[in-house]
Motif scaffolding. Structure first.
Motif, short mmCIF file in Angstrom:
data_model
loop_
_atom_site.label_atom_id
_atom_site.label_comp_id
_atom_site.label_asym_id
_atom_site.label_seq_id
_atom_site.Cartn_x
_atom_site.Cartn_y
_atom_site.Cartn_z
N LEU A 50 0.75 -1.25 -0.26
CA LEU A 50 -0.04 -0.05 0.08
C LEU A 50 0.85 1.34 -0.01
O LEU A 50 1.11 1.79 1.12
CB LEU A 50 -0.79 0.08 1.10
CG LEU A 50 -2.09 -1.12 1.22
CD1 LEU A 50 -2.69 -1.40 2.41
CD2 LEU A 50 -3.08 -0.93 0.07
N THR A 51 1.20 1.51 -1.26
CA THR A 51 2.58 2.60 -1.30
C THR A 51 1.77 4.00 -1.40
O THR A 51 2.55 4.96 -1.47
CB THR A 51 3.26 2.59 -2.68
OG1 THR A 51 2.43 2.52 -3.76
CG2 THR A 51 3.96 1.17 -2.46
N GLY A 52 0.40 4.11 -1.27
CA GLY A 52 -0.02 5.48 -1.16
C GLY A 52 0.41 6.23 0.32
O GLY A 52 0.32 7.50 0.36
N THR A 53 0.82 5.64 1.17
CA THR A 53 1.28 6.06 2.53
C THR A 53 2.81 6.54 2.48
O THR A 53 3.51 5.65 1.78
CB THR A 53 1.00 5.07 3.68
OG1 THR A 53 -0.32 4.85 3.77
CG2 THR A 53 1.57 6.03 5.00
N HIS A 54 3.28 7.69 2.46
CA HIS A 54 4.66 7.85 2.09
C HIS A 54 5.52 8.40 3.27
O HIS A 54 5.14 8.46 4.45
CB HIS A 54 4.49 9.25 1.11
CG HIS A 54 3.78 9.15 -0.01
ND1 HIS A 54 3.09 10.07 -0.65
CD2 HIS A 54 3.58 7.94 -0.83
CE1 HIS A 54 2.63 9.73 -1.74
NE2 HIS A 54 2.82 8.25 -1.82
N VAL A 55 6.71 8.26 3.02
CA VAL A 55 7.73 8.71 4.08
C VAL A 55 8.70 9.90 3.70
O VAL A 55 9.46 9.79 2.47
CB VAL A 55 8.73 7.41 4.23
CG1 VAL A 55 9.89 7.73 5.23
CG2 VAL A 55 8.12 6.18 4.64
N GLY A 56 8.49 10.92 4.19
CA GLY A 56 9.05 12.10 4.00
C GLY A 56 10.13 12.65 4.64
O GLY A 56 10.89 13.43 4.30
N CYS A 57 10.21 12.13 5.90
CA CYS A 57 11.44 12.27 6.86
C CYS A 57 11.62 11.30 7.76
O CYS A 57 11.16 10.12 7.61
CB CYS A 57 10.91 13.74 7.52
SG CYS A 57 9.92 13.31 9.03
N ASP A 58 12.59 11.49 8.63
CA ASP A 58 12.92 10.48 9.59
C ASP A 58 12.91 10.88 10.95
O ASP A 58 13.55 10.45 11.92
CB ASP A 58 14.40 9.73 8.95
CG ASP A 58 15.37 10.96 8.87
OD1 ASP A 58 15.11 12.16 9.19
OD2 ASP A 58 16.35 10.74 8.45
N THR A 59 12.28 11.92 11.09
CA THR A 59 12.23 12.62 12.43
C THR A 59 10.73 12.85 13.07
O THR A 59 10.50 13.87 13.95
CB THR A 59 13.10 13.94 12.59
OG1 THR A 59 12.65 14.78 11.30
CG2 THR A 59 14.51 13.59 12.47
N SER A 60 9.81 12.25 12.18
CA SER A 60 8.32 12.56 12.49
C SER A 60 7.95 14.08 12.57
O SER A 60 7.00 14.25 13.44
CB SER A 60 8.13 12.10 14.32
OG SER A 60 8.17 10.68 14.18
N GLN A 61 8.54 14.52 11.42
CA GLN A 61 8.12 16.05 11.40
C GLN A 61 7.16 16.17 10.25
O GLN A 61 6.38 17.32 10.41
CB GLN A 61 9.46 16.82 10.97
CG GLN A 61 10.61 16.92 12.01
CD GLN A 61 10.11 17.44 13.36
OE1 GLN A 61 9.86 18.50 13.19
NE2 GLN A 61 10.53 16.94 14.33
N ILE A 112 -6.79 -0.31 10.85
CA ILE A 112 -6.02 0.74 9.93
C ILE A 112 -6.82 1.21 8.92
O ILE A 112 -7.02 0.39 8.05
CB ILE A 112 -4.57 0.38 9.68
CG1 ILE A 112 -3.89 -0.54 10.75
CG2 ILE A 112 -3.72 1.31 8.93
CD1 ILE A 112 -3.30 0.35 11.69
N THR A 113 -6.86 2.67 8.68
CA THR A 113 -7.26 2.98 7.33
C THR A 113 -5.96 4.02 6.93
O THR A 113 -5.75 4.76 7.41
CB THR A 113 -8.61 3.81 7.54
OG1 THR A 113 -9.49 3.16 8.32
CG2 THR A 113 -9.00 4.36 6.26
N THR A 114 -5.93 3.50 5.48
CA THR A 114 -4.96 4.34 4.65
C THR A 114 -5.68 5.26 3.68
O THR A 114 -6.86 5.06 3.42
CB THR A 114 -3.90 3.50 4.10
OG1 THR A 114 -4.55 2.96 2.99
CG2 THR A 114 -3.29 2.39 5.12
N ILE A 115 -4.89 5.93 3.14
CA ILE A 115 -5.45 6.69 1.79
C ILE A 115 -6.05 5.93 0.67
O ILE A 115 -7.12 6.40 0.25
CB ILE A 115 -4.49 7.66 1.11
CG1 ILE A 115 -5.04 8.75 0.06
CG2 ILE A 115 -3.50 6.84 0.53
CD1 ILE A 115 -5.51 10.04 0.94
N GLU A 116 -5.74 4.68 0.64
CA GLU A 116 -6.29 3.79 -0.40
C GLU A 116 -7.90 3.49 -0.06
O GLU A 116 -8.64 2.91 -0.60
CB GLU A 116 -5.42 2.75 -0.55
CG GLU A 116 -4.11 2.68 -1.49
CD GLU A 116 -2.71 3.04 -0.54
OE1 GLU A 116 -3.24 3.42 0.69
OE2 GLU A 116 -1.82 2.68 -0.96
#
Lengths: 167, 795
Positions: free
Chosen positions: A33-44, A72-76
């Motif tokens: 489910l790749t709609g959930t993204h990772v944009g940082c590594d510090t929870s910002q 869990i509900t994701t964007i999908e």
């Protein structure tokens, strides 16, 4: 390896994870489910926000094992099965509240939770403060704030700016 | 039948075609792609700013679980260095210093984050674990972090081939004429400033997947790029020596770029090379903290300047001396940013008879610096617009009036500046007047008094700016040192039943090209946008392309499509003439319909395209079947958007926090295709400009450690840091491209920082403040306010 059982977008899954696996890694890499993204590594940045038992949660800051037994509900999982968008998704589209789209899933998930938790409605200032946990580099937030203001009326069943625009 | 509603063409705020996939989690960004059997790469990076690598022991790492391979620079012997795309010449005509930029650090590391080794493992976590087991012995050397220190005699030398850490010492304009202008000046205003170093921080971290087809010997690179064809050229020809025919580069959905994803980065070459070595796909995804020490940073200029004025406040001449930080290595376009994208803009919107600018580019022990949204033009605009405000204060001439007195007259276009550019069009008075009115400029003093009554310091600031974008004529940039052409490519493919595929060398990473470009086709060919598909970002599909940066997609890429549509229409007319047994000169075309002039005989585009692909009745003697045309468009000039930004700020005197309470942007970006998208572009640019003015700063300590090296430490603008941004446009049409468009992607980031800083200085006018450096943090402001209070308390 630990086993985690959880329901994602209405579907039950049991998966083996490492102890250190984050919820976002389980979603993206094991459930694809790749709609959930990772944009940082510090929870910002909040690009990874999903709903865990109805609350918005940064899925990069929760171990997968901590989500054992959770819904869990994701964007999908937001749109109806017939493809009808959630009012928040619709408002983001109508108000041009996204550009590159990368922060958008987390932004939408946060915004839905924000609106749900404020049934009396949010002012512009409150919406801006409520988005503290989500970064967007493209829009300057102007249209995101407008979209959330419009969507809250629809979500709370009030006559909305969106509906007026459609008339 | 093709029917376009009037709401889909040029000028319509069409809702975006791309939004549905982004809103439902179906975007496909590079890290979302998984290739069968892929392994994961992790890069071990230098913890030191400058050090000799004495040894690298990878034995323990190679024995770690899941490890496929560990590579160091020794394994990559024979690979080329990462090339630089622009060569600048020194004052004496000699070429700039251009040290080799190896894919992995060789012999020395030159900034914190310089990659030393790469681990490929079955999982990312395993690769990361194994990297910790690599033993690197360093001899730490003194770092050259600050530009002045790096230029000082005896400074630590970063590269053997760059004596004194100098990349180039360049100039533009006439020194003698400028000196003469200063000699006769009534007043000379001096000003010094630093343009703060920034980290672009597109929300999607960079990522790359290398793939190798053992059957065909073809390589594929999936990468977070703004210009996949450029990456194919740079990486294929210069680094890996793979012929273009065997190398495909795909830049799928890309989550923002702002310049930082233009450049060819080492990681792209590493994964592609490793895929060929290991015969399996290799994926690398940057972590955010890693991106702070590996993505090219932006800005970082230190400048001294002097403005000569006559007794009436007319500008007589401008002198500028700038030091520009290149970082440790030359990034792809770095050398052109402080020269041809900066010094050529120093005339701004003003008629300045003579300008002389000198720029020294400096190597330092920091991450490479390259173009970031605006690229050189924000630095020039900030310098000029702060300088003009300082000049207004020192001459006692009202700051709006001083600007008006020096604007290039509206009837003076085309206008030749003393720094190479020729502006084609503009009306700076119109955008100024509109912004003054919209912002309520004349009523400001009442608002200031009202704020003061509540203990707040209120200020208003103006910026009248100009930029050059839509780069650019290939012959011109070639003569200035560009090692590439800067045209764009567009293909219009009309399918047999009338739907259209657009192939474009421009790349969308948030700009909404899939919608705007479809609107161009809808407007011209009369095909509904639902039947227009825009394809970009894949070298296997798009003939060629130079990509998206410098606000060039519409001005250059859109013009290429326009030219391709010209060819479609010309061929369509011939087919229509044949089908309707008329002379081709008598065929008129308007939005999807070919008509014999003065008759009711007509054919729809879909009938023509069907005849073109099912050519039973077709002018075979004259034409080939098919309706598929490609055009390369090389612009005749840059485009010159300009306008006026006005910021109003309030300062909390207890905390020193600056809040932008109102922001007005009136921009002349030429013809507007989709007003909704334009407003969004300007609002986003303004947000980055406010970020630069008030919040953002990449700070290194003297040892070369990046102190603001994560999103916990580097202040990104959040929703409650920003005001609503009012956007309006006032169009003068570009005279040299067929669409009349100028470009809107960068105006927000170019015009806004000086508007905000002029407002901050204005708010503090009672404190004797002449200038405040960006970012205007609460600590800085609080100290100014309290430094002013102390003597009062002592009285």
């Amino acid at each position: 390896m630990p086993q985690v059982t959880l329901t994602v977008n209405g579907k039950a899954h049991t998966v083996e994870v490492e102890g250190r696996t984050l919820l976002v890694e389980l979603l993206r890499e094991q459930l694809r489910l790749t709609g959930t993204h990772v944009g940082c590594d510090t929870s910002q940045c909040g690009a990874c926000v999903v709903h865990v038992d109805g609350d918005s949660v940064k899925s990069c800051t929760l171990l997968a094992v901590q989500a054992d037994g959770c819904k869990i509900t994701t964007i999908e999982g937001l749109a109806k099965p017939d493809g009808t968008l959630h009012p928040m998704q619709e408002a983001f589209r109508e108000y041009h509240a996204l550009q590159c789209g990368f922060c958008t899933p987390g932004m939408v998930m946060s915004a839905i939770d924000l609106v749900k938790k404020h049934p009396a409605g949010l002012s512009e200032k409150e919406i801006r403060e409520g988005l503290e946990g989500n970064l967007c580099r493209c829009t300057g937030y102007h249209n995101i704030v407008k979209a959330i203001a419009a969507a809250q009326d629809v979500m709370h069943g009030r006559r909305s700016e969106l509906a007026r625009a459609a008339e | 039948m093709n029917v376009v509603t009037p709401f889909e063409g040029i000028g319509a705020s069409v809702r975006r075609k791309e939004d549905l996939r982004f809103l439902s989690g179906r975007g496909q960004y590079t890290d979302d792609i998984s290739r069968p059997g892929q392994a994961h790469a992790y890069l071990l990076r230098s913890p030191h700013a400058h050090a000799r690598i004495l040894s690298v022991d990878t034995a323990a790492a190679k024995a770690m679980p899941g490890v496929v391979a560990v590579f160091t620079s020794a394994d990559m012997a024979g690979l080329g260095g990462i090339p630089c795309g622009w060569q600048i010449h020194n004052k004496d005509g000699s070429p700039m210093a251009e040290p080799v930029h190896p894919v992995l650090a060789t012999g020395k590391v030159r900034h914190v984050g310089d990659p030393v080794a790469v681990v490929v493992a079955e999982s990312r976590a395993q690769a990361k674990d194994a990297a910790e087991a690599i033993l690197v012995e360093y001899e730490v050397l003194p770092a050259a972090v600050d530009m002045e220190a790096a230029l000082a005699p005896g400074a630590p030398a970063l590269h053997d081939t760059a004596p004194g850490n100098l990349c180039y010492d360049w100039q533009i304009g006439d020194k003698a004429i400028t000196d003469a202008a200063f000699a006769g000046a009534h007043k000379v205003v001096k000003f010094e400033t630093t343009n703060n170093r920034l980290v672009p921080n597109a929300m999607e971290p960079r990522a790359a997947i290398g793939d190798y087809d053992t059957t065909s010997g073809d390589y594929t690179l999936y990468t977070t790029s703004q210009n996949p064809h450029v990456i194919r050229l740079l990486m294929g020809a210069f680094v890996l020596q793979i012929p273009e025919a065997k190398l495909r580069v795909v830049a799928p959905d890309v989550g923002g770029g702002f310049g930082s994803k233009i450049y060819h980065y080492a990681e792209e070459a590493i994964v592609t090379w490793a895929a060929g070595k290991l015969h399996r796909p290799v994926k690398w995804t940057c972590e955010r903290t890693e991106s702070f020490m590996s993505d090219a940073h932006g800005r970082d200029h230190v400048t001294r300047c002097q403005l000569a004025l006559d007794a009436q406040g007319k500008f007589l001449g401008l002198r500028v001396q700038t030091h520009a930080n290149m970082g440790a290595y030359l990034s792809t376009f770095a050398p052109c940013v402080p020269t041809y994208l900066y010094a050529t803009l120093l005339s701004g919107v003003y008629a300045i008879p003579t300008i002389h600018a000198e720029v020294k580019a400096v190597f330092t022990s920091t991450v490479p610096v390259d173009a970031y949204r605006g690229a050189g033009r924000p630095e020039a605009t900030y310098l000029l617009e702060r300088l003009v405000d300082v000049a207004a204060a020192e001459t006692g001439i009202d700051k709006v009036e001083l600007r008006r007195r020096n604007f290039i007259p509206t009837d003076a276009f085309p206008y030749q500046t003393p720094v190479a550019l020729q502006y084609d069009s503009g009306n700076y008075f119109a955008t100024l007047d509109q912004a003054l009115e919209t912002s309520g400029w004349t009523g400001f003093e009442a608002r200031r008094a009202e704020a003061a009554a509540q203990g707040k310091l209120r200020g208003i600031g103006i910026s009248t700016y100009l930029e050059a974008c839509g780069i650019a004529p290939s012959a011109v940039v070639g003569s200035l040192g560009a090692r590439a052409g800067l045209y764009e490519v567009g293909t219009i493919r009309v399918h047999p039943t009338g739907s259209v595929t657009v192939l474009t060398g421009s790349h969308s990473h948030g700009q909404g090209h899939e919608t705007t470009f479809a609107q161009l086709v809808a407007d011209r060919l009369g095909v509904p946008i639902a039947q227009v598909d825009v394809v970009h970002g894949d070298t296997a599909k798009v003939p060629f392309g130079m990509g998206t940066y410098g606000s060039r997609s519409l001005a250059v890429g859109g013009s290429a499509m326009f030219k391709a549509m010209d060819k479609i229409i010309a061929k369509g007319k011939k087919i229509a003439a044949h089908l309707m047994e008329a002379s081709v000169e008598d065929i008129e075309f308007d939005r999807g319909t070919f008509r014999v002039a003065g008759t009711d005989r007509s054919k729809a585009l879909a009938e023509i395209s069907l005849a073109a692909y099912v050519p039973h009745n077709f002018p075979h003697d004259e034409l080939e079947p098919g309706l598929d045309e490609t055009a390369f468009y090389d612009p005749k000039n840059f485009t010159y958007p300009g306008g006026c930004h006005i910021a109003e700020v309030e300062i909390d005197s207890e905390t020193g926090r600056v809040t932008v309470v109102q922001f007005t942007a009136v921009d002349d970006i030429g013809r507007v295709i989709n007003p909704m998208i334009v407003e969004g572009q300007v609002q986003g640019g303004v947000a980055q400009g406010i970020g630069q003015a008030l919040l953002e700063h990449a700070v290194y300590d003297s040892a070369g450690q990046l102190l603001s090296g994560s999103m916990m430490d580097y202040t990104m603008p959040r929703a409650d840091d920003l005001p609503p941004v009012g956007v309006a446009t006032h169009a003068t049409l570009c005279t040299h491209n067929p669409l009349g468009v100028k470009g809107c992607g960068e105006v927000g980031a170019i015009g806004s920082p000086p508007a905000v800083m002029n407002a901050v200085v204005d708010a503090l006018r009672d404190y004797g403040v002449r200038h405040i450096e960006m970012p205007a943090t609460p600590a800085k402001i609080w100290n100014i306010i309290n430094a002013g209070r102390r003597p009062m308390a002592a009285e």
